[in-house]
Design a protein around this motif. Sequence first.
Motif: not given
Length: 304
Positions: A204-205, A207-215, A217-223
């Motif tokens: 999550r950290g 992704l946040a550093d990479a500019g993803i606003s809702d980390a 949500h971005y990780l949910r399906q993947l993980t």
Amino acid sequence: MTTPFAPAGAGSSFGAAPRLDVGVVSAGRVGSVVGAALDRAGHRVTAVSGSSPESLRRAAELLPEAVIRTPEEVAADAQLLLLAVPDTALPELAERLPFRRGQIVLHTSGSHGAEVLRPAIDAGALAAAAHPAMTFLGTRADLDRLDGLPWAVTAFDEAALIAEALVSETGGHAEHVAEAQRTRYHAALAHASNHLATLVNDARGLLADAGISDAPHYLRQLTFAALDNALALGDDALTGPVVRGDAATVAAHLDAVGSDLRPVYAALAERTADRARAAGRLEERSARAVKDTLDGARTGEARR
């Protein structure tokens, strides 16, 4: 020795179990929920220990009919005594509580077996370890998650059958774990749950550093997919640059994650390479290229 449970006929562990007066030490996240589950199963939580504002709030919400008492007072009157304290606190607690003959004593520690309750056993109590394989929030939402839950039970003789019956009453099922294997068992659960949470939060950290606003949500399906695949397929679920032998991408990742995460990423990448190679998913030559990249990162880190 008489017990509150009467053995039933062949093919069944117990007949109809009587309603027991339950005491809970203490009203932490686990104790309050398991106590509420026993109450829901028809037993009656009459007393609970707790002193922090959080414990008192949980007791009021989940165990409203129980009175707040000291651990010694809870133990003195309970027919079924539930010890839900931290692993490190259990041995000292077991040494000072007033156990008695015929009493049922369960603890929920993952790392301890039944032997930590030797003072209770010596007093004539029926003692068992019964650890629920779940992380708890200490709310009513946990109660529904108990259905179908595995519990690691360690006990001697008749106490094992009683613990199995009580676990069943909460909606779970017992898995018997040998006394000598409790630490290995607990390490497996901590490795899977605690370290998974750390990995996800680190991701999550990043992704946040990479500019993803809702980390999240971005990780949910993947993980979720990765977890489901790993549970279903084992090492066949491994994917990514390590399994492909893509040493260049691994090297780029090591540069990108930063100095705090680099040792963790490298250690997990090496473990992934070992598992993939042992499973026939990664050729020896490709595995060596990945390992050389990881070794180079460690050497460079040491020089810095």
